[in-house]
Each structure stands twice: as structure tokens, then as C-alpha cells.
Design an enzyme around this catalytic site. Structure first.
Site, PDB file in Angstrom:
ATOM      1  N   THR A 448      30.280  58.309 -22.343  1.00  0.00           N
ATOM      2  CA  THR A 448      30.705  59.288 -21.511  1.00  0.00           C
ATOM      3  C   THR A 448      29.721  60.476 -21.376  1.00  0.00           C
ATOM      4  O   THR A 448      29.417  60.742 -22.409  1.00  0.00           O
ATOM      5  CB  THR A 448      32.091  59.836 -21.538  1.00  0.00           C
ATOM      6  OG1 THR A 448      32.537  60.706 -20.907  1.00  0.00           O
ATOM      7  CG2 THR A 448      32.305  60.575 -23.085  1.00  0.00           C
ATOM      8  N   HIS A 500      38.363  56.053 -38.162  1.00  0.00           N
ATOM      9  CA  HIS A 500      38.141  55.961 -39.539  1.00  0.00           C
ATOM     10  C   HIS A 500      38.782  54.822 -40.214  1.00  0.00           C
ATOM     11  O   HIS A 500      38.501  54.368 -41.136  1.00  0.00           O
ATOM     12  CB  HIS A 500      38.608  57.193 -40.236  1.00  0.00           C
ATOM     13  CG  HIS A 500      37.792  57.489 -41.467  1.00  0.00           C
ATOM     14  ND1 HIS A 500      36.862  56.736 -41.883  1.00  0.00           N
ATOM     15  CD2 HIS A 500      37.806  58.736 -42.207  1.00  0.00           C
ATOM     16  CE1 HIS A 500      36.251  57.085 -42.726  1.00  0.00           C
ATOM     17  NE2 HIS A 500      36.719  58.580 -43.240  1.00  0.00           N
TER      18      HIS A 500
END
Length: 529
Positions: A448, A500
Site C-alpha cells: 500500500t 507475530h
């Protein structure tokens, strides 16, 4: 042989319903699965469709009547039955007390039905077939109105889903005779949106009697000319009156015994002649209450959130709630890329008929980095990890309706020119609402670029089920220490948000450093080092 038309089986919590609206009248031909009547309960409006093709021969439960689960509402004659015979059957139901007056009106209704039929074949305008991942859509815009001439394949309406806008086109030359789904209403796959009269062209007005003939015939049968002191509202009409806060005394009912029907309220809404009068001014003693002193107008506007915007909001919140999202930052010196663009931009445009932008370099650098760090290119499916042996990179595109992410497939095998062409094409079609659903599905990684709007730094949100997203930002000249000297360099901050649960911090940082190195020395892209 006559076929019974029955009310739906109501849920256990619903004891009874009310006949809200008949969409067909005795003598009207009906196609299989075509909407005939709506039953309104205290929780939902249920649609009753034709069990087979035929002609509606009798209505046993009038609008406003209370009906039980699976009660017989009417009967359906065999397909091909003559409309005149069905009309005669309908006339035999007229109550003796008002037979003379109603017979005359019923005959007028029959004539108007014949005139409508003469305007051409009637088609059902249906919503497109939605993919399995899309349950319903919203009628965004009607480009044509009832009676307006239309050419074959001309766009009639736009259906907005949570991923793309779909167009509904005219099946032939003609005109819309009735709109069943107004703008803003939700529709399911292949739902009937409107009725379309073929070859109505110059006879656009012929479509109107057809759309209104049902109301006229219904009013004739139910004695709508009689004026009563008390107003009786059908359930559907009562809801519409409440929504628009109308004065019931100003609405003329066309139903049985002067009953106000949904169509009567809708006409009043369109005409704007049933609004409640302004409330009288407050008493002088109340007018002295302390009011904040504001000068000028303070306008507010409330609009429903588009389906696309609702889906974007849902997915972003879902990403933040389900992923263990972290973001790591770095900065890249864009001098080498900018020098390449400046040196070869004219030659590149002549050779490929497309401008050389920055996104091509970032897509190629990301593709190479994804090969080196397969965890970043993976996705999580429940308790499984899915490793992708290819690189499909989504490129976020901003439109007036919201953010969409079309996907470039197999970017590792694409040339920079192919990437630039694909992105330009995606951007144009996204703004025009022409992207296909399949073009926005899948993807193993997303890029983006907030820099085109001036963003200096941001934290991009993951695009589930992907596990990482790269954020580009504004290129800004800053003083940098280069070989012990201060130099002004065009710098860009990069942000990598990652899940994560899947990606360790070490791999995320090294992945971002790899992109930085490839961009600061573009020759690495050619040498694969």
C-alpha cells in the site's frame, strides 16, 4: 387443474401474518418462481412465489387480512389460460352491495391490463448470480426509471456487493414497467429487481399502466372510492408512514374500505404532499432557555454506510482482533531508483507505451524478498500454516467508494513494464467500478502506498489471511550522513506490519532490510544477489 397458493410455513415464534401486498391480480400471467404476494409478520416480510407457470385465477386473502401458517391465499390456473376467462372469474367475486360500480371499474382494469400486454413481452430483470463468497448485495443506483425508453444491453442498475459493483443491463429494447427493489434495498443472488416491457420504445407510457394496473384493479375490487372517517392502514403502509413521519389524514387509501396500502403511502412520499405541519412555536417562557450562540448554518448529513465500506471496516477490525500484529520500520535512499527513472523514462515509455513509476521496482523487490523469506509469503488457515510457492502481490487502490486490493499474479515472472501496465489498468477500472471479483481474491502479500497522498509514516493493517503488508510513504529530501559527510538525499520510510504468530521479529526485520538493499542498488534485481 388449479394449483393452491399457500402462505409460507411460519417459524415457531410467529403465530400469524398479514397480507402486505399482492403483486399480481386475477387474470395476470405468472412465471414459475415469480413473486406473487408478500406476507408481513412481526419480524420479517416473507415472499410467496409461484409454484409453477400459469394464470392467477382467484385471490382468497385480500391485502390487510390476517393469515395463518400454510393458509391458502389464492389459486393458480393452468399456463396458457386466457386472461379474459380469469378476469371473468375475478369479477364473480365482487360483493353484491357494490356490484354495479365495481363491475365498471373492473372492466376498465381489464382494458388497462390488455393495453399493457400489447406493449410487448414482459421480462423479469434479475440480480446477477453472486459468487459463493457473496451472500447479498445492495441496489446502489437505478439509471433508468419506469417508462423511460431503454436500448438492449443498456445499464439499468448497479448492484454493490462487499467486493465489487455489478451492472444489470436491459434484456431488450423497451422500458421498465415496474421497479421491485428500490435504491438502498438489499437483494440476494438472482432476485427479481424489476419488470421490463419489451419493445416499449416509443410507447414508454404503455409500461406505466402495467405497473399501475394491479393497483387500479385492486382498488376497483375493494371499493377504493368510498371515503371513511377513520383511516385504516395495512401493516406495510404503517411501517412506511412511521419511517417518513407522514400525516395519515392527508393520504387517500385505495384499498378495501378505504384502507391505506403501501402503494398509497409511497405515492404520497414521492409527491411530498403528506408531510406533517410544522409544530407551533414553543411557549414564551420556554424560549428563554439558554442556548449556545452559534452563527451561520450548522448542516449535518446522515447517509448509510456502503456495503464495501462495511466490509472494509469488518475486515480491518477482524485483523486487529485476531492477529498478533507488530510493525517494523526502516528507510530507503531512493537516489538510485530516481536516477534510473530520470535516465530511461522516455526510452521506457516509447518501448512499452507506459510510464516508469516507483511501484514496479517495489513489486519486483518484494517478489525477490518473498522468495528468500517464505514465512512472510505464507498464510494462516485455522491451526495450519499454508506456504505458497508463488508470489501474488495485491496492490491497494483508493476509490471514491473505498479501498480495494486487486492482485497481480506470479509477480516473480513479470517484467517491470508488465507490473506498471497492470497497476494502471487496475487503478482505472477500480475507479470505474469495473474490477471483477476474481481479480481481488487471493494474494499472498500486499503493498500500500500512502505516499501518493502525502503520508510520511503510517502503520498499515494486515489484509487477512495474509501475514504481512508493506507500506510505502512520501519521498522527502533529508540531510543524511554519507561517508562521513552530510548530503541531501531523497528518503522514504518503509513500514512492514506482520503477524507475530507466524513471523519472528528477526525475519520481519531482515525481509525489510532486503527490500531496502534491492532498491538502493537496483542492479541486485538483475543479478539476483
Amino acid at each position: 387443474m388449479a394449483t393452491e397458493i399457500k402462505a409460507p410455513t411460519f417459524p415457531e415464534s410467529v403465530a400469524e401474518g398479514s397480507v402486505a401486498a399482492w403483486h399480481k391480480q386475477p387474470g395476470d400471467s405468472v412465471e414459475r418462481d415469480e413473486l406473487i404476494v408478500e406476507i408481513e409478520t412481526d419480524k420479517v416480510v416473507l415472499e410467496v412465489v409461484a409454484p409453477e407457470a400459469g394464470t392467477l385465477s382467484e385471490i382468497k386473502a385480500q391485502e390487510g387480512d390476517t393469515v395463518q401458517s400454510e393458509q391458502i391465499l389464492g389459486t393458480l390456473g393452468e399456463a396458457g389460460a386466457k386472461a379474459s376467462a380469469a378476469a371473468n372469474n375475478a369479477e364473480t367475486k365482487v360483493e353484491p352491495a357494490s356490484k354495479g360500480k365495481n363491475d365498471a371499474k373492473a372492466s376498465e382494469s381489464t382494458v388497462s391490463n390488455k393495453q399493457a400486454a400489447a406493449s410487448g413481452k414482459i421480462h423479469e430483470v434479475k440480480a446477477p448470480t453472486f459468487p459463493e463468497s457473496i451472500q447479498e448485495g445492495t441496489v446502489a443506483t437505478w439509471h433508468k426509471q419506469v417508462g423511460e425508453p431503454v436500448k438492449r444491453d443498456e445499464v439499468l442498475a448497479d448492484i454493490e456487493t462487499d467486493k465489487v459493483v455489478l451492472e444489470v443491463v436491459a434484456p431488450a429494447d423497451g422500458a421498465l414497467s415496474k421497479i421491485n427493489a428500490e435504491e438502498g434495498s438489499q437483494v440476494e443472488s438472482e432476485a427479481v429487481l424489476a419488470l421490463f416491457a419489451e419493445d416499449a420504445g416509443g410507447e414508454a407510457e404503455a409500461g406505466k399502466p402495467q405497473a399501475e394496473s394491479g393497483v387500479e384493479a385492486k382498488g376497483a375490487e375493494e371499493g377504493s372510492d368510498e371515503k371513511l372517517g377513520d383511516k385504516i392502514l395495512a401493516p406495510a403502509a404503517r411501517k412506511l408512514v412511521a419511517e417518513h413521519d407522514l400525516d395519515v389524514s392527508k393520504i387517500e387509501g385505495t384499498g378495501k374500505g378505504g384502507r391505506i396500502l403501501k402503494e398509497d403511502v409511497q405515492r404520497a412520499v414521492d409527491a411530498g404532499n403528506a408531510k406533517k405541519a410544522n409544530k407551533p412555536a414553543a411557549a414564551p417562557q420556554l424560549a428563554t432557555a439558554a442556548v449556545p450562540a452559534f452563527e451561520g448554518e450548522r448542516p449535518e448529513k446522515r447517509v448509510p454506510m456502503s456495503r464495501l465500506r462495511q466490509t472494509i471496516a469488518k475486515r480491518l477490525v477482524q485483523a486487529q482482533q485476531t492477529a498478533a500484529m507488530l510493525t517494523t520500520y526502516n528507510e530507503v535512499d531512493m537516489s538510485a531508483v530516481m536516477e534510473l527513472r530520470s535516465q530511461y523514462k522516455e526510452t521506457f515509455q516509447k518501448a512499452h507505451d507506459i510510464k516508469l513509476g516507483f511501484m514496479g521496482f517495489f513489486v519486483k523487490a518484494a517478489s525477490e524478498a518473498l522468495k528468500r523469506f517464505p514465512d512472510v509469503n505464507a498464510s494462516i488457515d485455522g491451526t495450519d500454516i499454508v506456504y505458497h510457492g508463488y508470489q501474488d502481490i495485491g496492490v491497494a487502490v483508493s476509490t471514491d467508494r473505498g479501498l480495494v486490493v486487486p492482485v497481480l499474479r506470479d509477480t516473480d515472472s513479470m517484467k517491470i513494464a508488465d507490473v506498471e501496465k497492470g497497476i494502471v489498468d487496475f487503478g482505472k477500472r477500480a475507479r470505474d467500478g469495473k474490477l471483477g471479483i476474481d481479480e481481488m481474491q487471493g494474494g499472498t502479500f500486499t503493498i500500500t502506498n500512502g505516499g501518493i497522498f502525502g503520508s510520511l509514516m503510517s502503520t498499515p493493517i494486515l489484509n487477512p489471511p495474509q501475514t504481512a503488508i508493506l507500506g510505502m510513504h512520501k519521498i522527502q529530501e533529508r540531510p543524511m550522513a554519507v561517508n562521513g559527510k552530510v548530503e541531501i538525499r531523497p528518503m522514504m520510510y518503509l513500514a512492514l506490519s506482520y503477524d507475530h504468530r507466524m513471523i519472528d521479529g528477526k525475519d520481519a526485520v531482515q525481509f525489510l532490510v532486503t527490500i531496502k538493499e534491492l532498491l538502493e542498488d537496483p542492479a541486485r534485481l538483475l543479478l539476483d544477489i
